[in-house]
Design a protein around this motif. Structure first.
Motif, PDB file in Angstrom:
ATOM      1  N   LYS A  52     -54.109 -21.673  50.263  1.00  0.00           N
ATOM      2  CA  LYS A  52     -54.385 -20.237  50.100  1.00  0.00           C
ATOM      3  C   LYS A  52     -53.883 -19.744  48.747  1.00  0.00           C
ATOM      4  CE  LYS A  52     -54.069 -19.844  55.094  1.00  0.00           C
ATOM      5  NZ  LYS A  52     -53.324 -19.311  56.249  1.00  0.00           N
ATOM      6  N   CYS A  53     -54.498 -20.271  47.698  1.00  0.00           N
ATOM      7  CA  CYS A  53     -54.030 -19.976  46.332  1.00  0.00           C
ATOM      8  C   CYS A  53     -54.111 -18.483  45.998  1.00  0.00           C
ATOM      9  CB  CYS A  53     -54.841 -20.792  45.329  1.00  0.00           C
ATOM     10  SG  CYS A  53     -54.744 -22.582  45.584  1.00  0.00           S
ATOM     11  N   TRP A  54     -55.030 -17.775  46.647  1.00  0.00           N
ATOM     12  CA  TRP A  54     -55.200 -16.359  46.346  1.00  0.00           C
ATOM     13  C   TRP A  54     -54.034 -15.515  46.848  1.00  0.00           C
ATOM     14  CZ3 TRP A  54     -57.962 -19.164  49.897  1.00  0.00           C
ATOM     15  CH2 TRP A  54     -57.776 -18.813  51.229  1.00  0.00           C
ATOM     16  N   GLU A  55     -53.230 -16.057  47.750  1.00  0.00           N
ATOM     17  CA  GLU A  55     -52.042 -15.315  48.187  1.00  0.00           C
ATOM     18  C   GLU A  55     -50.759 -16.101  47.897  1.00  0.00           C
ATOM     19  OE1 GLU A  55     -51.357 -15.306  52.625  1.00  0.00           O
ATOM     20  OE2 GLU A  55     -53.524 -15.530  52.632  1.00  0.00           O
ATOM     21  N   CYS A  56     -50.843 -16.991  46.909  1.00  0.00           N
ATOM     22  CA  CYS A  56     -49.689 -17.822  46.573  1.00  0.00           C
ATOM     23  C   CYS A  56     -48.868 -17.183  45.464  1.00  0.00           C
ATOM     24  CB  CYS A  56     -50.147 -19.217  46.141  1.00  0.00           C
ATOM     25  SG  CYS A  56     -48.786 -20.276  45.595  1.00  0.00           S
ATOM     26  N   ALA A  57     -47.555 -17.054  45.727  1.00  0.00           N
ATOM     27  CA  ALA A  57     -46.665 -16.391  44.764  1.00  0.00           C
ATOM     28  C   ALA A  57     -46.349 -17.261  43.555  1.00  0.00           C
ATOM     29  CB  ALA A  57     -45.366 -15.992  45.474  1.00  0.00           C
ATOM     30  N   VAL A  58     -46.571 -18.577  43.663  1.00  0.00           N
ATOM     31  CA  VAL A  58     -46.217 -19.469  42.561  1.00  0.00           C
ATOM     32  C   VAL A  58     -47.428 -20.155  41.928  1.00  0.00           C
ATOM     33  CG1 VAL A  58     -43.860 -19.894  43.325  1.00  0.00           C
ATOM     34  CG2 VAL A  58     -45.727 -21.302  44.236  1.00  0.00           C
ATOM     35  N   ALA A  59     -48.609 -19.582  42.175  1.00  0.00           N
ATOM     36  CA  ALA A  59     -49.843 -20.191  41.645  1.00  0.00           C
ATOM     37  C   ALA A  59     -49.829 -20.284  40.120  1.00  0.00           C
ATOM     38  CB  ALA A  59     -51.062 -19.386  42.109  1.00  0.00           C
ATOM     39  N   ARG A  60     -49.204 -19.329  39.466  1.00  0.00           N
ATOM     40  CA  ARG A  60     -49.221 -19.320  37.993  1.00  0.00           C
ATOM     41  C   ARG A  60     -48.450 -20.503  37.411  1.00  0.00           C
ATOM     42  NH1 ARG A  60     -45.300 -14.113  37.287  1.00  0.00           N
ATOM     43  NH2 ARG A  60     -46.230 -13.692  39.324  1.00  0.00           N
ATOM     44  N   TYR A  61     -47.565 -21.119  38.203  1.00  0.00           N
ATOM     45  CA  TYR A  61     -46.772 -22.249  37.706  1.00  0.00           C
ATOM     46  C   TYR A  61     -47.367 -23.600  38.106  1.00  0.00           C
ATOM     47  CZ  TYR A  61     -43.519 -18.341  37.576  1.00  0.00           C
ATOM     48  OH  TYR A  61     -42.938 -17.124  37.345  1.00  0.00           O
ATOM     49  N   CYS A  62     -48.470 -23.565  38.849  1.00  0.00           N
ATOM     50  CA  CYS A  62     -48.986 -24.750  39.539  1.00  0.00           C
ATOM     51  C   CYS A  62     -50.131 -25.406  38.773  1.00  0.00           C
ATOM     52  CB  CYS A  62     -49.467 -24.313  40.924  1.00  0.00           C
ATOM     53  SG  CYS A  62     -50.230 -25.609  41.910  1.00  0.00           S
ATOM     54  N   ASP A  63     -50.175 -26.759  38.823  1.00  0.00           N
ATOM     55  CA  ASP A  63     -51.253 -27.497  38.156  1.00  0.00           C
ATOM     56  C   ASP A  63     -52.582 -27.398  38.914  1.00  0.00           C
ATOM     57  OD1 ASP A  63     -49.365 -28.264  36.378  1.00  0.00           O
ATOM     58  OD2 ASP A  63     -49.237 -30.353  37.041  1.00  0.00           O
ATOM     59  N   TYR A  64     -52.524 -27.180  40.217  1.00  0.00           N
ATOM     60  CA  TYR A  64     -53.734 -27.243  41.047  1.00  0.00           C
ATOM     61  C   TYR A  64     -54.652 -26.049  40.811  1.00  0.00           C
ATOM     62  CZ  TYR A  64     -56.611 -27.690  45.256  1.00  0.00           C
ATOM     63  OH  TYR A  64     -57.647 -27.818  46.144  1.00  0.00           O
ATOM     64  N   LYS A  65     -55.911 -26.336  40.623  1.00  0.00           N
ATOM     65  CA  LYS A  65     -56.890 -25.268  40.481  1.00  0.00           C
ATOM     66  C   LYS A  65     -57.752 -25.185  41.734  1.00  0.00           C
ATOM     67  CE  LYS A  65     -55.214 -24.399  36.633  1.00  0.00           C
ATOM     68  NZ  LYS A  65     -54.201 -23.327  36.615  1.00  0.00           N
ATOM     69  N   PRO A  66     -57.740 -24.047  42.440  1.00  0.00           N
ATOM     70  CA  PRO A  66     -58.454 -23.920  43.710  1.00  0.00           C
ATOM     71  C   PRO A  66     -59.951 -24.164  43.554  1.00  0.00           C
ATOM     72  CG  PRO A  66     -57.747 -21.791  42.889  1.00  0.00           C
ATOM     73  CD  PRO A  66     -57.074 -22.818  42.046  1.00  0.00           C
ATOM     74  N   LYS A  67     -60.503 -24.846  44.557  1.00  0.00           N
ATOM     75  CA  LYS A  67     -61.931 -25.162  44.535  1.00  0.00           C
ATOM     76  C   LYS A  67     -62.730 -24.181  45.383  1.00  0.00           C
ATOM     77  CE  LYS A  67     -60.525 -29.866  43.882  1.00  0.00           C
ATOM     78  NZ  LYS A  67     -59.911 -30.979  44.578  1.00  0.00           N
ATOM     79  N   THR A  68     -62.062 -23.500  46.291  1.00  0.00           N
ATOM     80  CA  THR A  68     -62.756 -22.530  47.143  1.00  0.00           C
ATOM     81  C   THR A  68     -62.212 -21.137  46.871  1.00  0.00           C
ATOM     82  OG1 THR A  68     -61.140 -22.931  48.873  1.00  0.00           O
ATOM     83  CG2 THR A  68     -63.163 -24.206  48.969  1.00  0.00           C
ATOM     84  N   PRO A  69     -63.083 -20.131  46.799  1.00  0.00           N
ATOM     85  CA  PRO A  69     -62.656 -18.757  46.542  1.00  0.00           C
ATOM     86  C   PRO A  69     -61.953 -18.143  47.746  1.00  0.00           C
ATOM     87  CG  PRO A  69     -64.990 -18.806  47.038  1.00  0.00           C
ATOM     88  CD  PRO A  69     -64.521 -20.240  47.006  1.00  0.00           C
ATOM     89  N   ALA A  70     -61.289 -17.015  47.516  1.00  0.00           N
ATOM     90  CA  ALA A  70     -60.651 -16.311  48.621  1.00  0.00           C
ATOM     91  C   ALA A  70     -61.715 -15.821  49.598  1.00  0.00           C
ATOM     92  CB  ALA A  70     -59.859 -15.125  48.080  1.00  0.00           C
ATOM     93  N   PRO A  71     -61.399 -15.887  50.909  1.00  0.00           N
ATOM     94  CA  PRO A  71     -62.357 -15.394  51.901  1.00  0.00           C
ATOM     95  C   PRO A  71     -62.570 -13.893  51.769  1.00  0.00           C
ATOM     96  CG  PRO A  71     -60.259 -15.929  52.917  1.00  0.00           C
ATOM     97  CD  PRO A  71     -60.196 -16.392  51.499  1.00  0.00           C
ATOM     98  N   LYS A  72     -63.733 -13.413  52.151  1.00  0.00           N
ATOM     99  CA  LYS A  72     -64.021 -11.973  52.088  1.00  0.00           C
ATOM    100  C   LYS A  72     -63.128 -11.205  53.058  1.00  0.00           C
ATOM    101  CE  LYS A  72     -68.816 -13.124  51.173  1.00  0.00           C
ATOM    102  NZ  LYS A  72     -70.178 -13.081  51.741  1.00  0.00           N
ATOM    103  N   GLY A  73     -62.894  -9.926  52.710  1.00  0.00           N
ATOM    104  CA  GLY A  73     -62.070  -9.123  53.579  1.00  0.00           C
ATOM    105  C   GLY A  73     -60.633  -9.373  53.196  1.00  0.00           C
TER     106      GLY A  73
END
Length: 214
Positions: A193-214
DNA sequence: ATCCCGAGGG
DNA sequence: CCCTCTGGAT
């Protein structure tokens, strides 16, 4: 993950959850040891469900040993791998009574000599029951170490050693729980759930699926 | 490398 | 159906 991102990575996890704790239910070092042994390839929710029935009946090495393998199986059949776990836990209880005066030993070597107790379980007991700054690498932490680039490694031990090299010592005591809770609720195995991850900016992983609607 | 092994989620 | 869950022993 860049070296300069490691400190803010943990500082952020700490801000999100200042005092992380295990979600396994226990009241004594022995109850913790038994719960962790039972938790291999199982959810803590499932383990708690079993220990809530087992511990009121038997929560000491002698009492569980007296149940026998088949008696113990009756309490833990809803947990995966229950046959080997019952066999191992009974034998571990016998050793605790005969070799350790019914107490949980405090050294890695003595813990790992118990059947069903490997490096990961020993590290959890040393950390949670005895306050030692071990970093137990389970399925979640192995995944996060590799996915984020925090501590890449081909085996859990390699990830553990790399964590001890890269994580500032001040974070060691709680690193295990910060990472495991992050892995359980945010950095999950299938669709993190990268869209609600507090440490995504420090992470190498790039999400392949977008945040769910709603 | 392979086996063990139930429950819950997708 | 398939994947995952605080792994360890052989």
């Amino acid at each position: 993950m860049k070296k300069e991102n490691i400190e803010p990575f943990f500082a952020t996890l700490q801000a999100v959850n200042p005092t992380p704790e295990t979600e396994l239910e226990y009241t004594t070092p022995f109850e913790l040891l038994a719960a962790v042994l039972l938790s291999a390839q199982a959810t803590d929710v499932g383990v708690n469900k079993a220990t809530r029935k087992l511990y009121p009946v038997a929560n000491t090495p002698q009492a569980i040993y007296d149940l026998g393998v088949e008696g113990l199986e009756g309490y833990i059949k809803t947990i995966g791998l229950y046959r080997s776990k019952a066999k191992h836990l009974i034998e571990t209880c016998r050793m605790l009574v005969e070799l350790h005066g019914g107490e949980v030993p405090r050294t890695r070597a003595e813990l790992e000599a118990l059947p069903g107790v490997g490096r990961k379980t020993a590290n959890v007991v040393l950390n949670v029951a005895f306050g030692e700054p071990t970093i137990a690498v389970d399925t979640h932490i192995f995944r996060i170490g590799n996915r984020t680039g925090l501590a890449p490694g081909k085996t859990p031990l390699a990830v553990e050693l790399k964590l001890e090299k890269r994580v500032p010592p001040a974070y060691w005591l709680h690193a295990h729980h910060w990472l495991i809770l992050h892995g359980r609720y945010i950095c999950v195995a299938r669709k993190p759930k990268c869209w609600e991850c507090a440490v995504a900016r420090y992470c190498d992983y790039k999400p392949k699926t977008p945040a769910p609607k709603g």
